[in-house]
Each structure stands twice: as structure tokens, then as C-alpha cells.
Design an enzyme around this catalytic site. Sequence first.
Site, PDB file in Angstrom:
ATOM      1  N   ASP A  64       5.064  -8.862  13.343  1.00  0.00           N
ATOM      2  CA  ASP A  64       3.587  -8.538  13.136  1.00  0.00           C
ATOM      3  C   ASP A  64       3.249  -7.783  14.307  1.00  0.00           C
ATOM      4  OD1 ASP A  64       0.536  -8.769  13.127  1.00  0.00           O
ATOM      5  OD2 ASP A  64       1.189 -10.424  11.550  1.00  0.00           O
ATOM      6  N   ALA A  84       2.198   0.535   9.048  1.00  0.00           N
ATOM      7  CA  ALA A  84       1.650  -0.852   8.923  1.00  0.00           C
ATOM      8  C   ALA A  84       0.205  -0.922   8.836  1.00  0.00           C
ATOM      9  CB  ALA A  84       2.323  -1.679   9.922  1.00  0.00           C
ATOM     10  N   TYR A 150     -12.508  -1.200   5.474  1.00  0.00           N
ATOM     11  CA  TYR A 150     -11.102  -0.505   5.439  1.00  0.00           C
ATOM     12  C   TYR A 150     -11.157   0.924   5.852  1.00  0.00           C
ATOM     13  CZ  TYR A 150      -6.916   2.055   3.920  1.00  0.00           C
ATOM     14  OH  TYR A 150      -5.763   2.926   3.719  1.00  0.00           O
ATOM     15  N   ILE A 207      -8.188  -0.779 -18.359  1.00  0.00           N
ATOM     16  CA  ILE A 207      -9.672  -0.863 -18.294  1.00  0.00           C
ATOM     17  C   ILE A 207     -10.009   0.042 -17.240  1.00  0.00           C
ATOM     18  CG2 ILE A 207     -11.242  -2.724 -17.005  1.00  0.00           C
ATOM     19  CD1 ILE A 207      -9.175  -4.721 -18.068  1.00  0.00           C
TER      20      ILE A 207
END
Length: 314
Positions: A64, A84, A150, A207
Site C-alpha cells: 500500500d 495507484a 477526487y 441507463i
Amino acid sequence: EKRKNVNKMKIIVTGGAGFVGSHLTELLIKNGHFPIIIDNLNTGKFSYIKKFVDEGKADFIKLDIRNFSKLMKLPKCSTVIHLAAIASVVESIDNPSFVNDVNVNGTLNMLEFCRKKKIKKFIFTSSAAIFGNNESKIIESSPTIPTTVYGSSKLTGEQYCRIYSELFGITTIILRPFNIYGPRQNDTYAGVITKFMDRLKKKKPPIIFGTGKQTRDFIHVYDVAKAFLASINYKKTKFEIFDLGTGKSTSINTLAEYFLNNTKKHITGPIYRKAIPGIVIYNSMNNTKLKKNLGLTPSISLKDGIFNLINNKL
């Protein structure tokens, strides 16, 4: 075996088991590089890269990027390609501190790794999300007003890249992909194309949220991988930013048509639902700088890309 790898360029690819990362890993190997893939397999899949690791053409380290002490144990390399990230806008609305932690602190960790290990080249994956709702054709110098955590996390990453380039002399290239699509795109990356594909497989109509007049610049993952490859050899400046798109915008309504035209199952037209707040409406870019300075012209048209995706041609 060891001797073969001597002349190869070792390149760390964070997020290398992910959607874009796995395609890039493959391209790096084809071009004689040796990728060291770093991934925590949160959204990446080991199966995407297993073949290369088994053949000794790449290394894989499960890690990580938020774990700095473990990062510091990584081998020295010539270049770090930093992919990442939590790439989901929805996740950044639901879980902002997690997205900030991975995208901002993770990027800072990778830059700090480069500084301490004296790695001279860093390639950062930003996003068109940094521009927010920009009504005009986006160029590299367009105003950056992100509308989501984000987008903001990616913009912060860019600023850290510039600072590290100026303070510590790390050559840094930032790529800002627009809407990436292609094989292995997963649900976590939750692109509209993935969602349309899923509906199609269930023989259900697509959709569309909002009017469907909202536009996107869709770029194929193969073209994105090529841009990263080109960035490795780019040496003109210490710090450079490239917007990464085809320069052609497509409305979601047109995209739905491409899907419906490619299906032999009789699915009626799209279902319209209420628009999602915070989502960018209009998206269009000019890729002159990408073509001129990086020498890259995206080669796969959206029509062909969708056809190949639906018919598993690529």
C-alpha cells in the site's frame, strides 16, 4: 537469467495490476523494460499481470503506497510511474478522507521515495477531473476548479509534483487522462462504458443520468499506455503537463447509440434518470500539445473501440 536484465530499464509502476497499469506493464515489457509492479490489489487484479511475473519479465510487490517505511525498502529504479489511486468520483463523495489519504498522501510518499532514493524521473497520473465544469475546449493552461474531492486530490498531487521538480530536480511529467475505456476496465473505475457493457450483457437498455447531452472525450486504454511509454523518453523540460485525450467529444446519447447499434439483441433505447450532482456536464479538450511535444496521436476511434469491446476483438 540475471544477466539478461542488466540493460533493461527498471521501472516502478504503482497500481500496475490495475486497469491502466496492467496494459502499461505489458507495453513496457514489449519495449524492453522491466516493470516492478506495486499494488495493494484493492481494485487491481493479480491475474492481469500473473503471466509476466511467472515468466520473470516483471516483479510484483503487494504494498500500500500509504505505508512509507515499506516503500523505502523498494529497489532503486530509473523511473517511477505513479498510477495507484482511488479513481472513483463516487467513492470520493462517500469517503473523502480515504480518497484524500490514498491520492494525496500516497503521491507525496512516492515523491519522497524518489527524493530519498535519488530517482530522477517521476510520471504522475492526474485526471481531467481537475478542470471541473469547464465550458470551453480544455488546454493544459485552462483554469482548474475541481468539483469533487477526487478532482481536488489529483490537483494537489500535481502541485506536489511541481514543487518536488523545482526543489529537488526530479524530472516530472503529469498526464491528465480524460475518460479512459477498454478491456479490463473494472466496476470500481465505474466508467459509463463499463456500465453500458454490463446492461448490454443482461440484455437491458443503457441507463443515462440527465439529458444525455453531456459530453466526454473517451480515450482507449492502449493509447493511454502509449502516452506513458512516450513520457519515459521525454527529456525536453524538467516539468511538463499533457492533457490526454482524442480531441473529439461524444455525447452520452451518441455513446448509447454505438452500443445499441452493435447489439443484435433487440434492446430498446436508453432509460433516462435524474442527473447526479457534482458530475461534469461538458467535456472537450484540445490535444495539440500531446501530439506536438509527446509525438502521440490517439489511434483508436470510439466507434471501433466500442465495436471491439463488445465483440472481444481487442
